[in-house]
Scaffold this motif. Structure first.
Motif, short mmCIF file in Angstrom:
data_model
loop_
_atom_site.label_atom_id
_atom_site.label_comp_id
_atom_site.label_asym_id
_atom_site.label_seq_id
_atom_site.Cartn_x
_atom_site.Cartn_y
_atom_site.Cartn_z
N THR A 12 37.05 49.80 83.67
CA THR A 12 37.37 49.56 82.37
C THR A 12 38.04 50.57 81.48
O THR A 12 39.21 50.17 80.73
CB THR A 12 36.02 49.29 81.44
OG1 THR A 12 35.19 48.29 82.10
CG2 THR A 12 36.16 49.08 80.00
N PHE A 15 41.90 49.98 82.66
CA PHE A 15 42.74 49.12 81.80
C PHE A 15 42.86 49.38 80.51
O PHE A 15 43.92 49.22 79.98
CB PHE A 15 41.86 47.72 81.84
CG PHE A 15 42.14 46.87 83.02
CD1 PHE A 15 43.07 46.52 83.32
CD2 PHE A 15 40.99 46.88 83.90
CE1 PHE A 15 43.52 45.55 84.40
CE2 PHE A 15 41.16 45.92 84.99
CZ PHE A 15 42.30 45.54 85.28
N TRP A 18 45.81 51.69 80.46
CA TRP A 18 46.95 51.05 80.67
C TRP A 18 47.49 50.35 79.19
O TRP A 18 48.54 50.35 79.03
CB TRP A 18 46.72 50.07 81.78
CG TRP A 18 47.65 49.15 82.08
CD1 TRP A 18 47.95 47.78 81.56
CD2 TRP A 18 49.15 49.31 82.67
NE1 TRP A 18 49.34 47.25 81.80
CE2 TRP A 18 49.91 48.39 82.62
CE3 TRP A 18 49.67 50.56 83.31
CZ2 TRP A 18 51.18 48.10 83.09
CZ3 TRP A 18 50.90 50.37 84.04
CH2 TRP A 18 51.58 49.37 83.60
N GLY A 19 46.50 49.87 78.45
CA GLY A 19 46.71 49.23 77.37
C GLY A 19 47.58 50.16 76.23
O GLY A 19 48.56 49.84 75.65
N SER A 75 44.36 44.34 77.85
CA SER A 75 43.53 45.56 78.08
C SER A 75 42.87 46.10 76.86
O SER A 75 41.90 46.47 76.72
CB SER A 75 43.94 46.24 79.24
OG SER A 75 44.20 45.75 80.54
N TRP A 79 39.29 46.50 75.18
CA TRP A 79 38.87 47.74 75.06
C TRP A 79 38.37 47.83 73.51
O TRP A 79 37.48 48.54 73.40
CB TRP A 79 39.83 48.81 75.24
CG TRP A 79 39.27 50.31 75.12
CD1 TRP A 79 39.95 50.95 73.88
CD2 TRP A 79 38.47 50.94 75.44
NE1 TRP A 79 39.28 51.98 73.80
CE2 TRP A 79 38.36 52.37 74.79
CE3 TRP A 79 37.59 50.68 76.68
CZ2 TRP A 79 37.43 53.29 75.13
CZ3 TRP A 79 36.63 51.84 76.70
CH2 TRP A 79 36.64 53.04 76.21
#
Length: 97
Positions: A12, A15, A18-19, A75, A79
């Motif tokens: 998590t 991701f 990455w976002g 993502s 989040w």
């Protein structure tokens, strides 16, 4: 409880990271296009996020980049939802939090 466990999971966090990278990259693209306008380049244009993404789509492998952008944006959104539900920032779990 499930949201708190999900937020702490390493995948998590990857991701989410990455976002944030994708969000920053989109701002960089917008800034570069604006800078190109400032120096008089014909390819530059003042644009918002949608215009920046349209410009990226015209690049070689642009569609692949857009798919990566979609994954990053999704993502980032997930989040933020998990962050709110799991109270990562310690703002409280009530309505005010």
């Amino acid at each position: 409880k499930a949201a708190e466990e999900t937020v702490r999971h390493p995948l998590t966090r990857r991701f989410a990271r990455w976002g944030f990278y994708i969000k920053g990259f989109i701002f960089i693209v917008i800034g570069l296009l604006a800078a190109m306008v400032a120096v008089g380049k014909e390819d530059g244009k003042i644009t918002a996020t949608a215009g920046a993404l349209a410009t990226v789509a015209q690049l070689p492998y642009g569609k692949v980049l857009l798919i990566l952008f979609v994954v990053g944006a999704a993502s980032h959104g997930v989040w933020n939802i998990l962050r709110g539900v799991a109270d990562v920032d310690g703002a409280g779990k009530g309505v005010k939090g």
